[in-house]
Design an enzyme around this catalytic site. Structure first.
Site, mmCIF file in Angstrom:
data_model
loop_
_atom_site.group_PDB
_atom_site.id
_atom_site.type_symbol
_atom_site.label_atom_id
_atom_site.label_comp_id
_atom_site.label_asym_id
_atom_site.label_seq_id
_atom_site.Cartn_x
_atom_site.Cartn_y
_atom_site.Cartn_z
ATOM 1 N N LYS A 1 -18.970 -12.956 0.407
ATOM 2 C CA LYS A 1 -18.666 -13.723 1.627
ATOM 3 C C LYS A 1 -19.405 -15.061 1.647
ATOM 4 O O LYS A 1 -18.913 -16.039 2.207
ATOM 5 C CB LYS A 1 -19.042 -12.897 2.856
ATOM 6 C CG LYS A 1 -18.017 -11.822 3.197
ATOM 7 C CD LYS A 1 -16.777 -12.472 3.827
ATOM 8 C CE LYS A 1 -15.805 -11.434 4.328
ATOM 9 N NZ LYS A 1 -14.646 -12.036 5.011
ATOM 10 N N ARG B 1 0.857 -1.182 0.000
ATOM 11 C CA ARG B 1 0.000 0.000 0.000
ATOM 12 C C ARG B 1 0.893 1.231 0.000
ATOM 13 O O ARG B 1 1.980 1.205 0.586
ATOM 14 C CB ARG B 1 -0.884 0.066 1.245
ATOM 15 C CG ARG B 1 -1.799 -1.137 1.435
ATOM 16 C CD ARG B 1 -3.058 -1.037 0.561
ATOM 17 N NE ARG B 1 -4.022 -2.070 0.902
ATOM 18 C CZ ARG B 1 -4.283 -3.143 0.156
ATOM 19 N NH1 ARG B 1 -3.633 -3.345 -0.958
ATOM 20 N NH2 ARG B 1 -5.201 -4.013 0.530
ATOM 21 N N GLU C 1 -23.544 -10.587 7.887
ATOM 22 C CA GLU C 1 -24.065 -9.890 6.706
ATOM 23 C C GLU C 1 -24.681 -10.889 5.716
ATOM 24 O O GLU C 1 -25.549 -10.530 4.928
ATOM 25 C CB GLU C 1 -22.927 -9.085 6.061
ATOM 26 C CG GLU C 1 -23.292 -8.268 4.848
ATOM 27 C CD GLU C 1 -24.103 -6.999 5.111
ATOM 28 O OE1 GLU C 1 -24.214 -6.580 6.285
ATOM 29 O OE2 GLU C 1 -24.641 -6.439 4.138
HETATM 30 P P1 NAP Z 1 -10.667 -4.712 8.272
HETATM 31 O O1 NAP Z 1 -10.247 -3.916 9.461
HETATM 32 O O2 NAP Z 1 -11.316 -4.029 7.123
HETATM 33 O O3 NAP Z 1 -9.365 -5.509 7.756
HETATM 34 C C1 NAP Z 1 -9.317 -6.093 6.479
HETATM 35 C C2 NAP Z 1 -7.897 -6.545 6.211
HETATM 36 O O4 NAP Z 1 -7.841 -7.143 4.903
HETATM 37 C C3 NAP Z 1 -6.850 -5.422 6.206
HETATM 38 O O5 NAP Z 1 -5.681 -5.880 6.828
HETATM 39 C C4 NAP Z 1 -6.589 -5.215 4.715
HETATM 40 O O6 NAP Z 1 -5.309 -4.708 4.435
HETATM 41 C C5 NAP Z 1 -6.685 -6.646 4.252
HETATM 42 N N1 NAP Z 1 -6.825 -6.751 2.793
HETATM 43 C C6 NAP Z 1 -7.667 -6.063 1.992
HETATM 44 N N2 NAP Z 1 -7.484 -6.453 0.713
HETATM 45 C C7 NAP Z 1 -6.503 -7.388 0.719
HETATM 46 C C8 NAP Z 1 -5.879 -8.160 -0.290
HETATM 47 N N3 NAP Z 1 -6.231 -8.058 -1.574
HETATM 48 N N4 NAP Z 1 -4.909 -9.051 0.066
HETATM 49 C C9 NAP Z 1 -4.550 -9.167 1.374
HETATM 50 N N5 NAP Z 1 -5.097 -8.459 2.380
HETATM 51 C C10 NAP Z 1 -6.071 -7.585 2.050
HETATM 52 O O7 NAP Z 1 -11.670 -5.867 8.723
HETATM 53 P P2 NAP Z 1 -11.924 -6.507 10.174
HETATM 54 O O8 NAP Z 1 -13.016 -5.756 10.841
HETATM 55 O O9 NAP Z 1 -10.626 -6.713 10.850
HETATM 56 O O10 NAP Z 1 -12.552 -7.910 9.763
HETATM 57 C C11 NAP Z 1 -11.715 -9.046 9.551
HETATM 58 C C12 NAP Z 1 -12.460 -10.033 8.675
HETATM 59 O O11 NAP Z 1 -13.663 -10.429 9.321
HETATM 60 C C13 NAP Z 1 -12.880 -9.489 7.321
HETATM 61 O O12 NAP Z 1 -12.818 -10.558 6.398
HETATM 62 C C14 NAP Z 1 -14.327 -9.076 7.527
HETATM 63 O O13 NAP Z 1 -15.026 -9.113 6.300
HETATM 64 C C15 NAP Z 1 -14.782 -10.144 8.487
HETATM 65 N N6 NAP Z 1 -15.868 -9.777 9.408
HETATM 66 C C16 NAP Z 1 -15.762 -8.648 10.156
HETATM 67 C C17 NAP Z 1 -16.764 -8.356 11.056
HETATM 68 C C18 NAP Z 1 -16.685 -7.123 11.929
HETATM 69 O O14 NAP Z 1 -17.727 -6.730 12.488
HETATM 70 N N7 NAP Z 1 -15.502 -6.523 12.117
HETATM 71 C C19 NAP Z 1 -17.863 -9.209 11.200
HETATM 72 C C20 NAP Z 1 -17.911 -10.356 10.425
HETATM 73 C C21 NAP Z 1 -16.893 -10.654 9.532
HETATM 74 P P3 NAP Z 1 -5.105 -3.123 4.184
HETATM 75 O O15 NAP Z 1 -5.327 -2.486 5.501
HETATM 76 O O16 NAP Z 1 -3.708 -3.028 3.705
HETATM 77 O O17 NAP Z 1 -6.125 -2.758 3.142
HETATM 78 N N1 GDD Z 2 -20.846 2.979 8.162
HETATM 79 C C1 GDD Z 2 -21.963 3.706 8.397
HETATM 80 N N2 GDD Z 2 -21.907 5.055 8.291
HETATM 81 N N3 GDD Z 2 -23.078 3.043 8.741
HETATM 82 C C2 GDD Z 2 -24.175 3.796 9.000
HETATM 83 C C3 GDD Z 2 -24.181 5.184 8.936
HETATM 84 C C4 GDD Z 2 -22.996 5.852 8.533
HETATM 85 O O1 GDD Z 2 -22.932 7.077 8.427
HETATM 86 N N4 GDD Z 2 -25.422 5.620 9.277
HETATM 87 C C5 GDD Z 2 -26.152 4.545 9.554
HETATM 88 N N5 GDD Z 2 -25.406 3.425 9.393
HETATM 89 C C6 GDD Z 2 -25.887 2.043 9.539
HETATM 90 C C7 GDD Z 2 -25.654 1.188 8.300
HETATM 91 O O2 GDD Z 2 -26.621 1.492 7.294
HETATM 92 C C8 GDD Z 2 -25.799 -0.201 8.912
HETATM 93 O O3 GDD Z 2 -27.157 -0.543 8.989
HETATM 94 C C9 GDD Z 2 -25.255 -0.017 10.327
HETATM 95 O O4 GDD Z 2 -25.180 1.397 10.561
HETATM 96 C C10 GDD Z 2 -23.878 -0.636 10.542
HETATM 97 O O5 GDD Z 2 -23.018 -0.193 9.526
HETATM 98 P P1 GDD Z 2 -21.439 -0.517 9.569
HETATM 99 O O6 GDD Z 2 -20.862 -0.095 10.858
HETATM 100 O O7 GDD Z 2 -20.851 0.046 8.316
HETATM 101 O O8 GDD Z 2 -21.396 -2.116 9.589
HETATM 102 P P2 GDD Z 2 -22.145 -3.219 8.717
HETATM 103 O O9 GDD Z 2 -23.149 -3.887 9.610
HETATM 104 O O10 GDD Z 2 -22.631 -2.678 7.432
HETATM 105 O O11 GDD Z 2 -20.952 -4.222 8.376
HETATM 106 C C11 GDD Z 2 -20.017 -4.619 9.377
HETATM 107 O O12 GDD Z 2 -20.485 -5.780 10.028
HETATM 108 C C12 GDD Z 2 -20.563 -6.939 9.195
HETATM 109 C C13 GDD Z 2 -21.103 -8.079 10.086
HETATM 110 O O13 GDD Z 2 -22.495 -7.999 10.192
HETATM 111 C C14 GDD Z 2 -18.672 -4.822 8.703
HETATM 112 O O14 GDD Z 2 -17.679 -5.018 9.680
HETATM 113 C C15 GDD Z 2 -18.692 -6.051 7.804
HETATM 114 O O15 GDD Z 2 -17.381 -6.306 7.317
HETATM 115 C C16 GDD Z 2 -19.189 -7.235 8.640
HETATM 116 O O16 GDD Z 2 -19.197 -8.410 7.874
#
Ligand code: NAP
Ligand code: GDD
Length: 330
Positions: free
Chosen positions: A154, A36, A128
């Site tokens: 996913k 990056r 999701e």
């Molecule tokens: P995140 O903070 O967005 O981290 C995503 C990671 O993927 C970053 O390290 C990013 O690297 C890396 N990445 C993106 N494109 C890539 C590529 N082409 N090759 C290798 N690495 C790459 O996500 P997170 O919240 O830690 O979530 C971790 C995983 O759990 C993700 O797969 C997400 O979809 C899943 N998940 C998250 C949640 C949640 O609520 N947090 C819930 C359910 C599932 P860079 O920073 O360099 O872009």
């Molecule tokens: N980001 C964002 N920004 N969300 C907003 C906003 C805003 O200004 N206003 C309202 N929301 C609402 C979104 O429409 C959604 O319904 C909720 O807040 C949560 O949004 P996010 O925090 O962006 O998370 P997400 O639920 O869409 O997705 C996250 O959770 C997933 C698991 O259920 C991400 O971490 C995904 O990677 C993950 O898989």
């Protein structure tokens, strides 16, 4: 002998906490590190582990780099956390989202199968995938109905993981994780956007907070708790699928109230609803049933939403106070 693990997405929120957990358990930890132009190591630095992990140049869209990463890391456990994980971006970059969050997982599975089918594999699946929910409380048996290109990508990765488990007898698990947050959450996600805004407004550096659908409900937990569930899955005798959630759902509106109240503010005085943040298709409500993870993994969420949000606001209050004056809002 030292156990070795490879994490894709090591620079993300979960990757950083998982690396920290595995280091504490004595693992040698490597991470696939995509090139990056800007600095992506801030989370590893905040946790003080930047120098303790081996970063291997690679990208989940590049199978050859994954084969090399597996060889160099000698990993016995692979955690595939890499994704284009922001739902809002998924409609703007649907093909990239499919390539990274969907096909990327297939690349990692292939790299594992070709290198050593004895390697244990974790796939970061997501609530999701439930999208337009087909049951009031979602568990491992609830049908999926994804509502975004991210959820669809996913779902492909999820079924590929199950297929590799059934076809090649891989020790492959999926964690269907509900939303989990932390002070290391990306600023584009709603909790961190809100906690950052609460801190800035409290310190006179921002006036308003613009959000989209504040009636959406999420089952929010603490990322530090959730990475422990990932590790537990790979310590089982066989691969399986697990819902990881708190079992409580809350509106974005109520989460705002908690964040602003913590710094003595009323969110209503600062909130502006901006259609720009509405999504083409919304996931209105998510609520997980983590009973299987509790029974089989001995895992439970230990952090309440109030503890989580106040922890995040406190971290943002410190960050904002430490900024040089004149720093613009994120
Ligand atoms: P995140 O903070 O967005 O981290 C995503 C990671 O993927 C970053 O390290 C990013 O690297 C890396 N990445 C993106 N494109 C890539 C590529 N082409 N090759 C290798 N690495 C790459 O996500 P997170 O919240 O830690 O979530 C971790 C995983 O759990 C993700 O797969 C997400 O979809 C899943 N998940 C998250 C949640 C949640 O609520 N947090 C819930 C359910 C599932 P860079 O920073 O360099 O872009
Ligand atoms: N980001 C964002 N920004 N969300 C907003 C906003 C805003 O200004 N206003 C309202 N929301 C609402 C979104 O429409 C959604 O319904 C909720 O807040 C949560 O949004 P996010 O925090 O962006 O998370 P997400 O639920 O869409 O997705 C996250 O959770 C997933 C698991 O259920 C991400 O971490 C995904 O990677 C993950 O898989």
């Amino acid at each position: 002998m030292t156990q070795a693990a490879l994490i894709t997405g090591i620079t993300g929120q979960d990757g950083a906490y998982l690396a920290q957990l595995l280091l504490k358990k004595g693992y040698a930890v490597s991470g696939v590190f995509p090139r990056r132009a800007s600095d992506t190591l801030w989370r590893l630095r905040e946790l003080g582990i930047e120098r303790d992990v081996a970063l291997i140049d690679g990208d989940v869209t590049d199978l050859s780099s994954l084969l090399r990463a597996l060889r160099e890391s000698k990993a016995g456990e692979v955690y595939n956390l890499a994704a284009q994980s922001f739902v809002g971006t998924a409609w703007k970059q649907p093909l990239l989202t499919g390539q990274v969050s969907g096909l990327g997982a297939a690349n990692v599975l292939e790299a594992v199968r070709l290198t050593d089918p004895g390697i244990r594999f974790y796939q970061a699946s997501t609530s999701e995938m439930f999208g337009l929910i087909q049951a009031d409380r979602q568990d491992e048996g609830t049908p999926f109905y994804p509502r975004s290109p991210y959820g669809i990508a996913k779902l492909y990765a999820h079924w590929m993981t199950i297929n590799y488990r059934e076809s090649f007898d891989l020790h492959a698990s999926t964690g269907i994780l509900f939303n989990h947050e932390s002070p290391l959450r990306g600023i584009e996600f709603v909790t961190r956007k809100v906690t950052d805004a609460a801190a800035r407004i409290a310190q006179g550096k921002q006036k308003e907070l613009r959000l989209g659908n504040i009636d959406a409900k999420r089952d929010w937990g603490y990322a530090g708790d959730y990475v422990d569930a990932m590790w537990r899955m790979l310590q089982q005798d066989k691969g399986d699928d697990y819902v990881v959630a708190t079992g409580r759902t809350t509106t974005v509106r109520e989460m705002c109230r908690i964040a602003f109240a913590h710094v003595g503010l009323a969110y209503e005085d600062h909130l502006v609803i901006d259609p720009k943040f509405l999504r083409p298709a919304e996931v209105d409500v998510l609520l997980g049933n983590p009973a299987k993870a509790q029974q089989k993994l001995g895992w439970t969420a230990t952090t309440s939403l109030e503890q989580l949000i106040t922890m995040m606001v406190d971290a943002d209050m410190r960050r904002v106070a430490a900024e040089p004056s004149g720093t613009p809002a994120a």
